[in-house]
Design a protein around this motif. Structure first.
Motif, PDB file in Angstrom:
ATOM      1  N   CYS A 460       0.962  -1.261  -0.011  1.00  0.00           N
ATOM      2  CA  CYS A 460      -0.234   0.054   0.020  1.00  0.00           C
ATOM      3  C   CYS A 460       0.861   1.200   0.251  1.00  0.00           C
ATOM      4  CB  CYS A 460      -0.837   0.010   1.163  1.00  0.00           C
ATOM      5  SG  CYS A 460      -1.978  -1.405   1.395  1.00  0.00           S
ATOM      6  N   TYR A 461       0.183   2.308  -0.352  1.00  0.00           N
ATOM      7  CA  TYR A 461       0.933   3.481  -0.361  1.00  0.00           C
ATOM      8  C   TYR A 461       0.091   4.381   0.820  1.00  0.00           C
ATOM      9  CZ  TYR A 461       3.651   2.483  -4.353  1.00  0.00           C
ATOM     10  OH  TYR A 461       4.643   1.718  -5.058  1.00  0.00           O
ATOM     11  N   TRP A 462       0.577   5.655   1.394  1.00  0.00           N
ATOM     12  CA  TRP A 462       0.006   6.666   2.173  1.00  0.00           C
ATOM     13  C   TRP A 462       0.548   7.668   2.332  1.00  0.00           C
ATOM     14  CZ3 TRP A 462       2.608   7.839   6.906  1.00  0.00           C
ATOM     15  CH2 TRP A 462       3.796   7.392   7.078  1.00  0.00           C
ATOM     16  N   MET A 463      -0.317   8.735   2.912  1.00  0.00           N
ATOM     17  CA  MET A 463       0.184  10.061   2.928  1.00  0.00           C
ATOM     18  C   MET A 463      -0.358  10.636   4.257  1.00  0.00           C
ATOM     19  SD  MET A 463      -2.006  11.853  -0.273  1.00  0.00           S
ATOM     20  CE  MET A 463      -2.381  10.177  -1.077  1.00  0.00           C
ATOM     21  N   CYS A 464       0.271  11.430   4.973  1.00  0.00           N
ATOM     22  CA  CYS A 464      -0.173  11.903   6.492  1.00  0.00           C
ATOM     23  C   CYS A 464      -0.192  13.091   6.270  1.00  0.00           C
ATOM     24  CB  CYS A 464       0.745  10.995   7.580  1.00  0.00           C
ATOM     25  SG  CYS A 464       2.306  11.900   7.399  1.00  0.00           S
TER      26      CYS A 464
END
Length: 565
Positions: A460-464
């Motif tokens: 998965c990928y993510w941004m915070c």
């Protein structure tokens, strides 16, 4: 059989089916200058000779010589046999040698007495082998010979060597993986092709399964430039993919096979043996720097993209870094759902919940099915640290059982990292922040919001978000990214479908997503409704909210229903 399959994987051999060989040969021959009275054909990785046999059969007396290279003598025996029945004048010369050593680069074009630019036509299906399969020594040698950097495939240097051998004004027709069309690693070869060729046509054969091997092929047909022109000419493109199962658009025609669809040269939806395919035809677009993804869209689609761009306030990359999840390269050691039941007692500070692609649907994370990961990293003064595992006896005892496997990760050890570390651990402080998470591969967008502090898996990928303003922007991004507008934008701009309609949601694509102004009333409503949807447990309410958000995204981008098709 296993030995044969292993050899094919190692060497990248994917023999060309006869129908595909004939299709490519016809395409090439239709572009040849009719005033040419004779020409030489080269296949630099001829395998069993199917491409040379095809173009010999279809090309007639004008072809005065054929040259075929391959490193496998057994393949060449088959090639000679296949040519005997159609090459009565013995015009074919087969050579058992690696073509990349014969014609490696401009400085060494005269090696082995091979004359520079000797072929009028190059027809090829070169090997597909990633650098990690090639091995370090071979990969470094290719990098030196062809001035290549980063992750490349073996067909990249073949593109360059074939160009060196091709006469100016000559035609290159080559079948490769379609990866270079839409990946970051393909940027240099895209620029090289635009610099050296007038692109006649790109044919993305997508998930048609024309090869036995698990590869999504594409055909490149180009004319080698007489001189380097500043502005590349616009070429034609064609693509064919399985239609999304929910697509209700009408069937253009029912045909016997994929080749009949391709030869129809008419865009639309076709039924082939019970499976629905969409054929698209248009003009190729490329960015000014020549390195960006080649856009394959027609005039109507280009206008739609321009409408989206005109209503774009920022791209995701302007506000957030899109990160990949953790990568251990030893998941069987670090990830489990049953630590206690398996008798593996581990110190609590090392076990963390983990979001993975199996736990994600659009808007929703199934927290009950989340795995637990042994995560030997922590944060101190904002910097990532690694636990002293010898001070944690339970974890140390467990990891010692797997030490041989963990120390076998040579790249980690060479980087001076501890034997029990993650290869990609990320900063542990970021896990605690509000974040949007989405899987790498999915049929439909599955962007969801998380504030649980869970770690994100490497599939998965993510941004915070690091403040409240960014948190609100993440809600807007979640709403836009899950919309039908962004499905269409993704497909038109990134051309990256896999088999059965699955899409790649790589960071390099998502960071380019357009986002409307958060100051718009419709955008403010999107953020409010996404917040409400994220906190809802009622399936009917969630469906209703998702539909409302989808309509608001269209409004924010100025898209009417008649345009959103």
């Amino acid at each position: 059989m296993n030995n044969i399959l292993s050899e094919i994987k190692k060497n990248g051999a994917t023999f060309t089916p006869n129908r595909l060989a004939d299709y490519l040969s016809k395409k090439i021959l239709s572009t040849i200058d009719p005033s040419l009275s004779s020409f030489t054909v080269l296949d630099p990785a001829c395998g069993d000779g199917s491409l040379l046999s095809s173009i010999c059969k279809l090309g007639g007396a004008k072809i005065t010589s054929f040259i075929g290279y391959d490193t496998n003598e057994e393949y060449l025996k088959d090639a000679r046999l296949s040519m005997q029945t159609i090459d009565s004048e013995n015009k074919c010369n087969f050579i058992c040698k690696d073509f990349l050593t014969v014609c490696p680069n401009v400085a060494n074009l005269y090696m082995d007495n091979i004359k520079n630019e000797f072929a009028d036509i190059v027809i090829a299906n070169p090997p597909y082998v990633r650098t990690q399969v090639l091995g370090t020594t071979k990969a470094k040698q290719l990098a030196r010979d062809f001035n290549l950097t980063g992750r490349v495939d073996l067909y990249y240097p073949f593109f360059m060597a074939m160009t060196n051998a091709l006469k100016k004004g000559g035609i290159l027709g080559v079948i490769t993986s379609n990866r270079y069309l839409s990946t970051k690693s393909g940027s240099d070869i895209r620029k090289y092709l635009l610099d050296n060729y007038e692109i006649i046509e790109i044919i993305d054969l997508g998930d048609t399964k024309l090869f036995d091997a698990a590869v999504l092929p594409a055909i490149f047909i180009g004319k080698k430039k007489e001189t380097h022109s500043l502005t590349p000419k616009v070429g034609k493109y064609m693509s064919i993919y399985e239609t999304d199962k929910g697509d209700k658009s009408k069937i253009e025609s029912s045909l016997n096979d994929i080749y009949n669809v391709l030869e129809s040269d008419k865009p639309g939806n076709y039924l082939v043996n019970g499976q629905k395919y969409t054929l698209k035809i248009g003009l190729l677009k490329h960015p000014a720097d020549k390195k960006g993804i080649w856009q394959m869209s027609d005039d109507k689609e280009n206008k739609w993209i321009e409408a989206i761009d005109a209503h774009t306030a920022f791209r995701i990359k302007d506000k957030f870094k899109v990160r990949v999840g953790i990568k251990s390269c030893a998941d069987n050691v670090f990830i489990s759902q049953l630590w206690d039941k398996e008798g593996c007692k581990i110190e609590e500070e090392l076990l963390c919940p983990m979001i993975s692609q199996e736990n994600i649907e659009a808007w929703t994370i199934d927290k009950d099915s989340m795995l637990q990961v042994l995560y030997p990293h922590y944060s101190k003064n904002g910097k990532r640290q690694v636990f002293d595992i010898e001070k944690l006896p339970l974890a140390f005892h467990y990891l010692q059982k797997h030490r041989e496997q963990l120390e076998g990760r040579n790249y980690l050890m060479k980087a001076g990292r501890k034997w029990y570390e993650y290869w990609v651990p990320q900063n542990p402080d970021f896990w605690k922040m509000p974040k949007v998470v989405f899987p790498d591969i999915s049929v439909r967008p599955r962007f969801c919001f998380d504030e649980s502090g869970a770690i994100v898996n490497g599939n998965c990928y993510w941004m915070c978000a690091q403040n409240e303003e960014e948190r609100s922007l993440l809600l807007l991004i979640e709403g836009v990214s899950n919309s039908s507008v962004m499905i269409r934008y993704h497909d038109l701009c990134f051309n990256n479908k896999l088999y059965s309609g699955r899409r790649r949601y790589l960071a390099q694509y998502i960071e380019q997503y357009p986002i409307p102004s958060p100051e718009l009333e419709s955008s403010k409503q999107i953020m409010s409704l996404v917040e409400k949807l994220n906190n809802s447990s009622d399936a009917c309410e969630k469906e209703s909210l998702a539909s409302e958000i989808n309509n608001l995204v269209k409004i924010s981008f100025g898209i009417t229903d008649c345009q959103d098709t």
